[in-house]
Every structure is written in structure tokens, then in C-alpha cells.
Design a protein around this motif. Structure first.
Motif, PDB file in Angstrom:
ATOM      1  N   GLY A   1     -12.816  82.902 100.828  1.00  0.00           N
ATOM      2  CA  GLY A   1     -12.917  81.781 101.754  1.00  0.00           C
ATOM      3  C   GLY A   1     -12.896  82.203 103.300  1.00  0.00           C
ATOM      4  N   ILE A   2     -13.945  81.594 104.140  1.00  0.00           N
ATOM      5  CA  ILE A   2     -13.323  82.064 105.464  1.00  0.00           C
ATOM      6  C   ILE A   2     -12.375  80.940 105.747  1.00  0.00           C
ATOM      7  CG2 ILE A   2     -14.563  82.156 107.795  1.00  0.00           C
ATOM      8  CD1 ILE A   2     -16.944  83.426 106.126  1.00  0.00           C
ATOM      9  N   PRO A   3     -11.158  80.974 106.769  1.00  0.00           N
ATOM     10  CA  PRO A   3     -10.101  80.070 106.652  1.00  0.00           C
ATOM     11  C   PRO A   3     -11.167  79.742 108.246  1.00  0.00           C
ATOM     12  CG  PRO A   3      -9.389  82.420 106.862  1.00  0.00           C
ATOM     13  CD  PRO A   3     -10.656  82.503 106.366  1.00  0.00           C
ATOM     14  N   ASN A   4     -11.268  77.997 108.727  1.00  0.00           N
ATOM     15  CA  ASN A   4     -11.218  77.567 109.669  1.00  0.00           C
ATOM     16  C   ASN A   4     -10.197  76.621 110.403  1.00  0.00           C
ATOM     17  OD1 ASN A   4     -11.766  74.664 108.202  1.00  0.00           O
ATOM     18  ND2 ASN A   4     -13.674  76.136 107.551  1.00  0.00           N
ATOM     19  N   GLU A   5      -9.779  76.096 109.959  1.00  0.00           N
ATOM     20  CA  GLU A   5      -8.733  75.157 110.639  1.00  0.00           C
ATOM     21  C   GLU A   5      -7.143  75.228 109.749  1.00  0.00           C
ATOM     22  OE1 GLU A   5      -9.625  70.992 108.862  1.00  0.00           O
ATOM     23  OE2 GLU A   5      -7.944  70.654 109.453  1.00  0.00           O
ATOM     24  N   ILE A   6      -6.331  74.767 111.040  1.00  0.00           N
ATOM     25  CA  ILE A   6      -4.890  74.933 110.657  1.00  0.00           C
ATOM     26  C   ILE A   6      -3.649  73.900 111.212  1.00  0.00           C
ATOM     27  CG2 ILE A   6      -4.191  76.601 112.488  1.00  0.00           C
ATOM     28  CD1 ILE A   6      -2.036  77.664 110.542  1.00  0.00           C
TER      29      ILE A   6
ATOM     30  N   GLU B   1     -23.938  84.450 104.578  1.00  0.00           N
ATOM     31  CA  GLU B   1     -24.578  84.775 106.374  1.00  0.00           C
ATOM     32  C   GLU B   1     -24.162  83.342 107.068  1.00  0.00           C
ATOM     33  OE1 GLU B   1     -28.844  85.394 105.848  1.00  0.00           O
ATOM     34  OE2 GLU B   1     -28.648  87.857 105.314  1.00  0.00           O
ATOM     35  N   PHE B   2     -24.787  82.344 106.816  1.00  0.00           N
ATOM     36  CA  PHE B   2     -24.308  81.537 107.656  1.00  0.00           C
ATOM     37  C   PHE B   2     -22.571  80.928 107.809  1.00  0.00           C
ATOM     38  CE2 PHE B   2     -23.434  76.839 107.288  1.00  0.00           C
ATOM     39  CZ  PHE B   2     -24.143  76.568 108.798  1.00  0.00           C
ATOM     40  N   LEU B   3     -22.210  81.009 106.865  1.00  0.00           N
ATOM     41  CA  LEU B   3     -20.582  80.764 107.461  1.00  0.00           C
ATOM     42  C   LEU B   3     -19.906  81.903 108.311  1.00  0.00           C
ATOM     43  CD1 LEU B   3     -19.171  80.161 103.765  1.00  0.00           C
ATOM     44  CD2 LEU B   3     -19.564  78.157 105.333  1.00  0.00           C
ATOM     45  N   ALA B   4     -20.585  83.138 107.862  1.00  0.00           N
ATOM     46  CA  ALA B   4     -20.462  84.191 109.153  1.00  0.00           C
ATOM     47  C   ALA B   4     -20.493  83.577 110.251  1.00  0.00           C
ATOM     48  CB  ALA B   4     -21.164  86.315 108.496  1.00  0.00           C
ATOM     49  N   TRP B   5     -21.938  83.688 111.117  1.00  0.00           N
ATOM     50  CA  TRP B   5     -22.695  83.393 111.776  1.00  0.00           C
ATOM     51  C   TRP B   5     -21.704  81.821 112.715  1.00  0.00           C
ATOM     52  CZ3 TRP B   5     -25.154  78.707 113.435  1.00  0.00           C
ATOM     53  CH2 TRP B   5     -25.063  77.981 114.166  1.00  0.00           C
ATOM     54  N   LEU B   6     -21.511  80.986 111.352  1.00  0.00           N
ATOM     55  CA  LEU B   6     -20.828  79.488 111.800  1.00  0.00           C
ATOM     56  C   LEU B   6     -19.421  79.816 112.558  1.00  0.00           C
ATOM     57  CD1 LEU B   6     -21.293  76.352 111.961  1.00  0.00           C
ATOM     58  CD2 LEU B   6     -19.773  76.240 109.560  1.00  0.00           C
ATOM     59  N   ASN B   7     -18.787  81.009 112.011  1.00  0.00           N
ATOM     60  CA  ASN B   7     -17.656  81.366 112.125  1.00  0.00           C
ATOM     61  C   ASN B   7     -17.645  82.012 113.488  1.00  0.00           C
ATOM     62  OD1 ASN B   7     -15.121  79.621 110.223  1.00  0.00           O
ATOM     63  ND2 ASN B   7     -17.024  80.231 108.822  1.00  0.00           N
TER      64      ASN B   7
ATOM     65  N   GLY C   1     -17.959  82.075 123.951  1.00  0.00           N
ATOM     66  CA  GLY C   1     -17.159  82.864 123.502  1.00  0.00           C
ATOM     67  C   GLY C   1     -16.287  82.689 121.781  1.00  0.00           C
ATOM     68  N   ALA C   2     -16.479  81.206 122.053  1.00  0.00           N
ATOM     69  CA  ALA C   2     -15.732  80.671 120.414  1.00  0.00           C
ATOM     70  C   ALA C   2     -16.520  80.182 120.129  1.00  0.00           C
ATOM     71  CB  ALA C   2     -15.408  79.300 120.860  1.00  0.00           C
ATOM     72  N   SER C   3     -16.299  80.115 118.176  1.00  0.00           N
ATOM     73  CA  SER C   3     -17.009  79.850 117.184  1.00  0.00           C
ATOM     74  C   SER C   3     -17.895  78.438 116.730  1.00  0.00           C
ATOM     75  CB  SER C   3     -16.452  80.142 115.551  1.00  0.00           C
ATOM     76  OG  SER C   3     -15.748  79.578 115.595  1.00  0.00           O
TER      77      SER C   3
ATOM     78  N   ASP D   1     -11.357  82.372 118.902  1.00  0.00           N
ATOM     79  CA  ASP D   1     -10.955  80.649 118.604  1.00  0.00           C
ATOM     80  C   ASP D   1      -9.757  80.292 119.410  1.00  0.00           C
ATOM     81  OD1 ASP D   1     -13.562  80.757 117.958  1.00  0.00           O
ATOM     82  OD2 ASP D   1     -12.955  80.688 115.756  1.00  0.00           O
ATOM     83  N   ILE D   2      -8.693  80.863 119.567  1.00  0.00           N
ATOM     84  CA  ILE D   2      -7.175  79.729 119.892  1.00  0.00           C
ATOM     85  C   ILE D   2      -7.471  80.409 121.339  1.00  0.00           C
ATOM     86  CG2 ILE D   2      -4.780  80.397 120.291  1.00  0.00           C
ATOM     87  CD1 ILE D   2      -5.289  80.619 116.761  1.00  0.00           C
ATOM     88  N   GLU D   3      -7.778  81.977 121.406  1.00  0.00           N
ATOM     89  CA  GLU D   3      -8.273  82.443 123.059  1.00  0.00           C
ATOM     90  C   GLU D   3      -9.250  81.762 123.654  1.00  0.00           C
ATOM     91  OE1 GLU D   3      -6.317  84.088 124.322  1.00  0.00           O
ATOM     92  OE2 GLU D   3      -7.317  84.115 126.213  1.00  0.00           O
ATOM     93  N   ALA D   4      -9.879  81.083 123.177  1.00  0.00           N
ATOM     94  CA  ALA D   4     -11.491  80.471 123.886  1.00  0.00           C
ATOM     95  C   ALA D   4     -11.341  79.306 124.002  1.00  0.00           C
ATOM     96  CB  ALA D   4     -12.785  80.495 122.964  1.00  0.00           C
ATOM     97  N   HIS D   5      -9.848  78.909 123.290  1.00  0.00           N
ATOM     98  CA  HIS D   5      -9.443  77.083 123.122  1.00  0.00           C
ATOM     99  C   HIS D   5      -8.172  76.924 124.207  1.00  0.00           C
ATOM    100  CE1 HIS D   5     -13.252  75.691 121.605  1.00  0.00           C
ATOM    101  NE2 HIS D   5     -13.355  76.587 120.551  1.00  0.00           N
ATOM    102  N   LYS D   6      -8.239  78.258 124.839  1.00  0.00           N
ATOM    103  CA  LYS D   6      -6.610  78.153 125.030  1.00  0.00           C
ATOM    104  C   LYS D   6      -6.196  77.066 126.331  1.00  0.00           C
ATOM    105  CE  LYS D   6      -4.942  81.310 127.344  1.00  0.00           C
ATOM    106  NZ  LYS D   6      -4.701  83.056 128.309  1.00  0.00           N
ATOM    107  N   ASP D   7      -7.367  76.121 127.249  1.00  0.00           N
ATOM    108  CA  ASP D   7      -7.153  75.082 128.017  1.00  0.00           C
ATOM    109  C   ASP D   7      -6.580  73.955 127.096  1.00  0.00           C
ATOM    110  OD1 ASP D   7      -7.818  76.897 129.987  1.00  0.00           O
ATOM    111  OD2 ASP D   7      -9.505  76.224 130.442  1.00  0.00           O
ATOM    112  N   LYS D   8      -7.871  73.875 125.937  1.00  0.00           N
ATOM    113  CA  LYS D   8      -7.672  72.225 125.179  1.00  0.00           C
ATOM    114  C   LYS D   8      -6.370  72.600 124.557  1.00  0.00           C
ATOM    115  CE  LYS D   8     -10.367  68.538 123.150  1.00  0.00           C
ATOM    116  NZ  LYS D   8     -10.685  68.254 121.991  1.00  0.00           N
ATOM    117  N   LEU D   9      -6.264  73.495 124.356  1.00  0.00           N
ATOM    118  CA  LEU D   9      -4.333  73.709 122.738  1.00  0.00           C
ATOM    119  C   LEU D   9      -4.036  73.286 124.209  1.00  0.00           C
ATOM    120  CD1 LEU D   9      -6.088  76.846 120.435  1.00  0.00           C
ATOM    121  CD2 LEU D   9      -5.890  73.801 120.320  1.00  0.00           C
ATOM    122  N   GLY D  10      -3.817  73.350 125.703  1.00  0.00           N
ATOM    123  CA  GLY D  10      -2.629  72.913 126.046  1.00  0.00           C
ATOM    124  C   GLY D  10      -2.580  71.576 126.380  1.00  0.00           C
ATOM    125  N   SER D  11      -3.291  70.916 125.835  1.00  0.00           N
ATOM    126  CA  SER D  11      -3.179  68.914 126.347  1.00  0.00           C
ATOM    127  C   SER D  11      -1.765  68.986 125.652  1.00  0.00           C
ATOM    128  CB  SER D  11      -4.346  68.404 125.987  1.00  0.00           C
ATOM    129  OG  SER D  11      -3.829  68.445 124.194  1.00  0.00           O
TER     130      SER D  11
END
Lengths: 296, 430
Positions: free
Chosen positions: B133-138, B323-329, B337-339, B357-367
Motif C-alpha cells: 500500500g501507499i502509506p498516507n497518515e500516521i 496511477e491515481f494513488l501515485a499522483w494523489l500522494n 509542494g504538498a501532496s 509532506d511533513i516539510e510542506a506542512h511545517k507551519d500547520k504542524l507547529g500549531s
């Protein structure tokens, strides 16, 4: 002549017998066969392997599989017994009340009683889970008005199953009331007139005329109530998911968890066979009891 | 040229063109998820974006409640007409892979995942070294507490040790107001087991070690005893604990209405808290799991989700799905730069697992709320992904609930949990 008659009867019965055989007997026989196999529901039947009585040994054994099954079996028995014990007398009481044609609003009351049976279970589950809410629930607030403290209802292993039974009684009693009314209409009015002339009071008329002549109706109601109760699934799946501590885990819900969610088809089939056997024994015992009373 | 000859040539040309025509035909794929309607709308919007560059692929999204997700996958996933893509919890993967319900990822997808995701997350999406599978959330667990209740109880800082935790829970309990210090969960397997497991790993223990249950350790004994203490001292009330995976019920109601001082919950809980609390959400703070007497530092339990492809789907559907999952992620599908997948997850307060994705959402993850979760991620222990894992989890749930309601002692609960886990994992491994 008799031979020709038997042949034509056979031809006429064949479509119905074939349909029953394919859609009723075959799945039952398949379930019985699977109960002796180790089989994952995700694999073809050809991959099932014979384990003899292994599945039955497991579901009655001391491990978590056995403990959960025995709890679910007991919960189903309690649920069924309580449902029947509450629904049948209530249906007769409501039936007697509603059957009084001269009472104003009798038809409206009959409609209201039957309407609960027509409400979809999802709506019933949503409303009752809110009614039972521990703090803001209307039931606890009503109890508070008469000085009774808040009850845990669905949140306690002691009361969760009973709470589901009450919901079931509320929903089903209207249907059984209609059956009771149908039974009451079959009792000739002349019997009551004769009894009145003989000086029998209302209680005696109920005991010696109404109740005995309602016996067949009540037997039918009891069988239907037992079958309905044994098959309970929706309120458990929608409200309690079998909890807390498995206190509301009934067999149908448990079989779904084991047979489908965990794909343990052999174990699930063994549980289904036990459920079927229990139902056959209960209904047969009930018929035997009533037949004995009739012959007495 | 005779008519017969022309007809033969036309037939031959049609036969040659047939496969190409087949490929040009539209491919319909379906995506099964347990997300809410608002989140499903975001996924549908992403699918629409995908169809602008892939006009021959139509993606439909179907949602079922979390409690029905595994059953739906099991009952419909075995057919080519079942959902083409499914979002699954990592604990379910070993059995779905064993039953051949999910397809191995193609090499290109597997290589991309192995290079772009942390190794631990990749391993949770793999069975026997094969990526499925393609991992998405943790998701990770932490202590949530109500700052307002802490202030009223005179508690200056969140508890760091079990001793401080028990002390804080006692100070926060006010039976006259119907207020409990610590909120446990019941009636929902993961909700019951994950907070217990987080306390266990913060006490130096494990649920499963080297593929075998480790609930007979002294550390596990101390964790069962902690639960018994919390219940017996009255600082945790099981009647206030009913919950389900849709975050409804008394457990949520009691925390959002300020009747529960502390809980242990995962980051995805953010959206439910915001909806339930409104402006009062600012009263909620996050802290690491308190450390037990046998623990070295705060740890917690993490688990991941992934998207898998139905192994029984047709070849064209599987190809379109990957193909869809590779694109979506991929970083190409989202903003900055986020998926697109990570944008959807972040709308629910869920941590994405792809490194970029963690890098791209750095600001929101800092809430204030999420940073508490991000900070404990490095020391989190993955929930054991083993054959029979779901049954093991449900069995431990029963034992912990029995302990919550005083039906068994801590000692008996520990013995039962170990015996049950041993029998379940042994049977599943056969």
C-alpha cells in the motif's frame, strides 16, 4: 389413478420444493458442512480443511474464543427471554385496551401503537441512544424530577443489555398488539354474554374465556417474538457494538465479527449451527408444551 | 476489389484496432473510505483534478463508517466489482495480504514509496518485504488536558510521571460536579487498547515482542495496576467512557464539556474536538505520555493508514488505481509542494507520513495542538502489525473493560490478557 395423482402432485410441488431446496436447505447444509472445516471466508470452499469437532471444541473451550461465544449465547438467551416475557403480556394488555370499540380514540391508539413497528431501526437507534445519554439524556432528566439519580443505561455492563431489550419492546409491542387484537376478534361475544349471565366477573371472564381461547394466537406470537429476538442485530451494531465488556454482545453480531471481520468461516459456521440448534430446541419445546396443555 | 475482399479487410482492420479501442475506453475505479462527507468532498475534488490529465479514468468515492470498513472490504473486496481502492488500518494488512485481497504495489510505486517515506512507515505497509500500500497518515497518542480545569485545580504543569499523573487526576476529580480526573474509553477496541499501550511503552514494556505477546512482563503488570488504581480511587469513571470510532458518545461529550480533566488520544481527534468545543478548543493542550516507574522517557503508540488496491480488480482498473494513488500522494498534486492526500489529511488534523509532506506542512504542524503530537513522534513505538492483530486487540479490549468495571483484579487481567493473546497469535500464525 392414484399413481397419476401422485405424479401430478409431484410436478406441481417441484418448483416450490426446488426453490426451497436451493435457497433454504442448501445454505443450511453448507453451513453445517463448514462448521466441521477450517476455512477462511476469503478463500474458495475447495481450500477448506476438515477439522472434525475442532470448531465446536473451540467455541465451548476456555480460550477467548470460547468465552466470547458463551457470553454471546447467554446474552442472546437473556435478551430473548426478557423480550418475550415483556412483549407478550403487554401485547395482551394493550390488545384488550384497544379492542374496546366503544372507547373513544381506540383506533388512534391502535395506529400509534403500530407506528413504532414501522419506524426504521436506524432512526430508533439514533433517538434511543440520545434518550439514554447519561447526563443530558431525557430519561435521566425525567428520573431526576422524581428524585431518582441518573442511571448508566448503555454505559454499564449491568444495564446495557436490558436497555436494548426495552428499546426492542418499545418497537415491537405494537405489532404483537395487532396480533392479539386479531386473536380477540376470533372469540365469540356469546361466550362473554353467557358468562355474564352466569355471574362471572371481568377477571374470571379473562381467565376462563379470553386467555384459553387466545392460546393459539399467543403461541404464534411467542414463536415470532423468539425468532425476532434471537436474530437481533441492528440495535447492537448501531448503539453498543456489543459492549461494554461484551455485555450486549449477541450471537448474530458476534458471528458477523468472527465470520466476516476476522474471516474465520469455520468458527462462525459452528456458532451459526449452535444458534440454529438452540432456536429449534426452544421452538419445539414451546410447541410441545402447548400441545400437552391442549391434550390435557 | 470485390465486396467480399473489402469486407475481409475491414474485419481484419477492426480486429487489429480492437485492443487499442479497449484501452481508449474509460476505466471506472472506486475508492472506499471511512471519512466524513466534508473530507469525501475534498477527495472527490482531487479525483476531478486527476481526471483533467487522465480523462479516461473516472474515480468514484464511497464512504462507510469506520466500524463497517473492514467488513465491507472483506465482503466486497473478493470480487472484481468491489472497491478498487481501499483506505486501511495497518493492523488489517497481514490478513488481507494472506487472503490475497490486496495487490502488491508495482515496482515503480514501491521504489517511490521506499525512497520518499520513513522506513518504519514503509515496513508497516509491507508484508514479508513486499509493499502492498501507499502509506498516507500516521497517528500517534499523547496526553490531552484541559488547561482551565488544571488552573482551577492548582496544577501548574502537565504530569511527567505516573505519580504526578495520579496526583493530578485526584486533584481534577470532583464527584459532586460529575467531574473525573482521567477519562478512559470503552466499547471501541483501538480506543481502549491504544491509550493503555501508550502507558505500557512509557513504562518500558511492550504488547508484543519478537512476535510473541509480552503482557506477562513486570512493566505490563504495573500498567494494569495503574488502571486498577485509577478506577478504585474514583478518579476515572467507566460510566463516562463509552465511545466509538466516530468519536461520538459520553467519552467525547464529557471531555468537550469540561467534565474530564485528562485523556490519552490521537492527533486525528483534533477535528472532533474543534467541532465539539468551538472557541473553548483553545483550552486543550497536549503533552507527552507520563513516564512509568520502569520507563526511561515518554513513548507512545503510533499506527498508520494506507491505500491498497483490490487484487481481484481487472488489469486496467488496477493500473489506473495505482496511477491515481501515485499522483494523489505525490508533491505534484497538492499545494506548495504538498501532496493532495496530505492536504486532505491536514484538514482533519491528521499527520501525513511522506517526508516531503511533513516539510510542506511545517507551519500547520507547529500549531499548539499538533506540535505536541509531532514532538512525540520520534520516540513512538508502532502498534504491532501481526497476523491475528485485530482479534488480539479486541480480546485485550474485553480484558481492559472488565478491569475498568471491577470484574477482574489487575493481576487476573494481566494473566487473562497474556493467555488470550498467546492463543490468538498462535492460532493466527498456523
Amino acid at each position: 389413478m392414484a399413481k397419476a395423482f401422485r405424479a401430478s402432485a409431484g410436478i406441481m410441488l417441484a418448483p416450490a420444493v426446488t426453490l426451497i431446496g436451493v435457497f433454504v436447505l442448501l445454505p443450511m447444509l453448507l453451513t453445517i458442512w463448514l462448521s466441521f472445516q477450517d476455512w477462511s471466508t476469503q478463500t474458495p470452499f475447495s481450500e477448506a480443511s476438515f477439522v472434525g469437532l475442532g470448531n465446536f471444541h473451540e467455541i465451548f473451550g476456555p480460550t477467548s474464543v470460547g468465552r466470547d461465544f458463551k457470553t454471546a449465547l447467554l446474552n442472546t438467551a437473556i435478551y430473548t427471554a426478557l423480550s418475550v416475557v415483556l412483549i407478550l403480556p403487554l401485547s395482551v394488555v394493550f390488545g384488550l385496551l384497544v379492542y374496546q370499540r366503544e372507547v373513544a380514540g381506540g383506533t388512534a391508539l391502535r395506529t400509534v401503537l403500530f407506528s413504532t413497528y414501522m419506524v426504521p431501526m436506524i432512526a430508533v437507534a439514533l433517538v434511543w441512544s440520545k434518550l439514554y445519554a447519561p447526563s443530558e439524556g431525557p430519561l435521566n432528566q425525567l428520573l431526576g424530577l422524581v428524585g431518582i439519580g441518573p442511571q448508566p443505561w448503555l454505559s454499564s455492563p449491568r444495564s446495557a443489555l436490558i436497555s436494548i431489550v426495552l428499546l426492542n419492546v418499545w418497537q415491537q409491542v405494537g405489532y404483537f398488539t395487532v396480533l392479539a387484537i386479531a386473536g380477540l376478534t376470533q372469540i365469540p361475544g356469546s361466550l362473554y354474554e353467557a358468562a355474564t349471565l352466569d355471574g362471572a366477573n371481568g377477571r374470571e371472564q379473562f381467565r376462563f374465556i379470553t386467555l384459553p381461547l387466545l392460546r393459539r394466537t399467543l403461541l404464534f406470537s411467542a414463536v415470532i417474538a423468539i425468532i425476532n429476538a434471537v436474530q437481533v442485530f441492528e440495535p447492537v451494531a448501531l448503539i453498543t457494538q456489543g459492549g461494554p465488556v461484551g455485555s450486549s454482545n449477541v450471537l448474530t453480531y458476534h458471528i458477523r465479527r468472527v465470520g466476516i471481520e476476522r474471516a474465520q468461516g469455520g468458527l462462525g459456521s459452528a456458532m451459526a449451527v449452535m444458534l440454529m440448534l438452540s432456536l429449534i430446541v426452544c421452538v419445539s419445546a414451546l410447541f410441545a408444551f402447548v400441545n400437552r396443555k391442549d391434550s390435557e | 476489389m470485390s465486396l467480399a475482399r473489402i469486407s475481409k479487410l475491414a474485419l481484419a482492420a477492426a480486429l487489429v484496432a480492437l485492443p487499442a479501442t479497449g484501452w481508449a475506453q474509460s476505466v471506472n475505479i472506486s475508492y472506499l473510505t471511512h471519512w466524513s462527507p466534508e473530507t469525501v468532498a475534498l477527495l472527490e475534488a482531487a479525483a476531478k483534478d486527476f481526471s483533467t490529465t487522465h480523462p479516461n479514468v473516472a474515480v468514484t468515492v464511497r464512504a462507510v463508517p469506520f466500524g463497517d470498513l473492514l467488513t465491507t472490504l472483506r465482503s466486497q473486496g473478493g470480487s472484481s466489482d468491489g472497491p478498487t481502492i481501499g483506505g486501511i488500518y495497518d493492523l488489517w494488512l497481514p490478513e488481507l495480504a494472506r487472503d490475497k485481497l490486496v495487490a502488491p504495489a508495482p515496482d515503480a510505486v514501491a521504489n517511490e514509496v521506499k525512497s520518499a517515506w520513513p522506513a518504519g512507515v514503509v515496513s508497516a505497509a509491507s508484508v514479508g518485504g513486499t509493499l502492498y500500500g501507499i502509506p498516507n497518515e500516521i497517528d500517534v497518542y499523547a496526553l490531552n488536558y484541559n488547561k482551565e480545569l488544571f488552573k482551577k485545580a492548582g496544577i501548574a504543569a502537565p504530569p511527567k510521571t505516573w505519580a504526578e499523573f495520579k496526583d493530578a487526576a485526584a486533584k481534577l476529580t470532583d464527584k459532586d460536579k460529575g467531574q473525573q480526573g482521567f477519562g478512559m474509553i470503552n466499547s471501541w477496541a483501538a480506543g481502549v487498547v491504544h491509550p493503555f499501550a501508550s502507558l505500557l511503552v512509557s513504562n518500558g514494556g511492550n504488547l508484543v515482542k519478537d512476535g510473541k505477546p509480552a503482557l506477562d512482563s513486570p512493566q505490563a503488570g504495573e500498567t494494569f495496576a495503574l488502571y486498577e488504581d485509577l478506577i478504585k480511587s474514583g478518579v476515572s469513571n467507566p460510566a463516562m467512557a463509552t465511545a466509538d470510532a466516530n468519536t461520538t458518545g459520553p467519552f467525547l461529550d464529557n471531555f468537550v464539556s469540561g467534565k474530564t480533566g485528562m485523556i490519552i488520544m490521537a492527533n486525528w481527534w483534533e477535528s472532533a474536538l474543534k467541532t465539539g468545543m468551538g472557541d473553548k478548543f483553545s483550552q486543550v493542550a497536549t503533552a507527552p505520555i507520563p513516564v512509568g516507574p520502569s520507563g526511561d522517557k515518554p513513548h507512545s503508540i503510533s499506527y498508520s493508514w494506507m491505500t491498497v488496491v483490490n487484487a481481484k480488480a481487472g488489469e486496467a482498473e488496477q493500473k489506473a488505481a495505482w496511477e491515481f494513488l501515485a499522483w494523489l500522494n505525490s508533491p505534484k498534486s497538492g499545494k506548495n509542494g504538498a501532496s493532495a492526500m496530505s492536504d486532505i489529511l491536514m484538514s482533519m488534523g491528521i499527520l501525513p507520513s511522506r517526508t516531503s509532506d511533513i516539510e510542506a506542512h511545517k507551519d500547520k504542524l507547529g500549531s499548539e495542538f499538533l506540535s505536541g503530537y509531532v514532538s512525540v513522534l520520534a520516540d513512538a513505538r508502532p502498534f504491532p502489525v501481526v497476523l491475528g492483530g485485530q482479534e488480539f486487540s479486541e480480546s485485550l479490549q474485553q480484558t481492559l473493560e472488565a478491569l475498568q468495571y471491577g470484574q477482574v483484579s489487575a493481576k487476573d487481567a494481566q494473566a487473562n490478557a497474556q493467555a488470550d493473546a498467546t492463543s490468538i497469535l498462535e492460532r493466527a500464525a498456523k
